[in-house]
Design a protein around this motif. Structure first.
Motif, PDB file in Angstrom:
ATOM      1  N   GLN A  22      14.328  11.432   3.683  1.00  0.00           N
ATOM      2  CA  GLN A  22      13.352  10.339   3.611  1.00  0.00           C
ATOM      3  C   GLN A  22      13.389   9.672   2.241  1.00  0.00           C
ATOM      4  OE1 GLN A  22      10.039  12.774   5.168  1.00  0.00           O
ATOM      5  NE2 GLN A  22       9.599  11.009   6.480  1.00  0.00           N
ATOM      6  N   ARG A  26      14.870   5.386   1.180  1.00  0.00           N
ATOM      7  CA  ARG A  26      14.076   4.278   0.653  1.00  0.00           C
ATOM      8  C   ARG A  26      15.019   3.125   0.324  1.00  0.00           C
ATOM      9  NH1 ARG A  26      11.411   6.143  -4.236  1.00  0.00           N
ATOM     10  NH2 ARG A  26      10.187   4.251  -4.089  1.00  0.00           N
ATOM     11  N   ASP A  33      12.893  -0.924   5.120  1.00  0.00           N
ATOM     12  CA  ASP A  33      11.908   0.136   4.899  1.00  0.00           C
ATOM     13  C   ASP A  33      10.950   0.280   6.080  1.00  0.00           C
ATOM     14  OD1 ASP A  33      12.504   1.477   2.550  1.00  0.00           O
ATOM     15  OD2 ASP A  33      11.350   0.112   1.279  1.00  0.00           O
ATOM     16  N   GLU A  37      10.777   3.629   8.195  1.00  0.00           N
ATOM     17  CA  GLU A  37       9.514   4.379   8.212  1.00  0.00           C
ATOM     18  C   GLU A  37       9.073   4.652   9.649  1.00  0.00           C
ATOM     19  OE1 GLU A  37       4.882   4.042   6.667  1.00  0.00           O
ATOM     20  OE2 GLU A  37       6.303   2.473   6.149  1.00  0.00           O
TER      21      GLU A  37
END
Length: 98
Positions: A22, A26, A33, A37
């Protein structure tokens, strides 16, 4: 991205591996993103080691190249055109608009 031990490849990622992935995922573009996410929220806890490796390969791409793949403006080519990466890419991509 060949598997030395197929059983190990199908095991789920550890919590530490998932957190590292994770962090590695980024991106500089907000659009990337947001999609990434959403992917981790939906699939993170169930990712296999092989899927984590495929995700890492996608994260090695430049932001604009990744966004083109995620938005279906381009398709996988070359060394990253593998079934594992296709599978992860389809999990990240938003549903096509019809």
């Amino acid at each position: 991205m060949t598997a030395e031990n197929p059983m190990q490849e199908q095991q789920r990622m550890t919590e530490l591996q998932l957190r590292q992935l994770q962090w590695r995922s980024r991106r500089g573009l907000l659009e990337n993103d947001l999609l990434i996410e959403k992917f981790f929220n939906a699939h993170g806890p169930s990712l296999s080691v092989a899927q984590g490796r495929a995700m890492t390969e996608l994260m090695n791409l430049a932001d604009n190249d990744l966004l083109d793949l995620l938005l279906r403006r381009k398709e996988l080519q070359g060394d990253i055109d593998t079934p594992e990466i296709h599978g992860v890419l389809e999990l990240i991509r938003p549903a096509p608009l019809n």
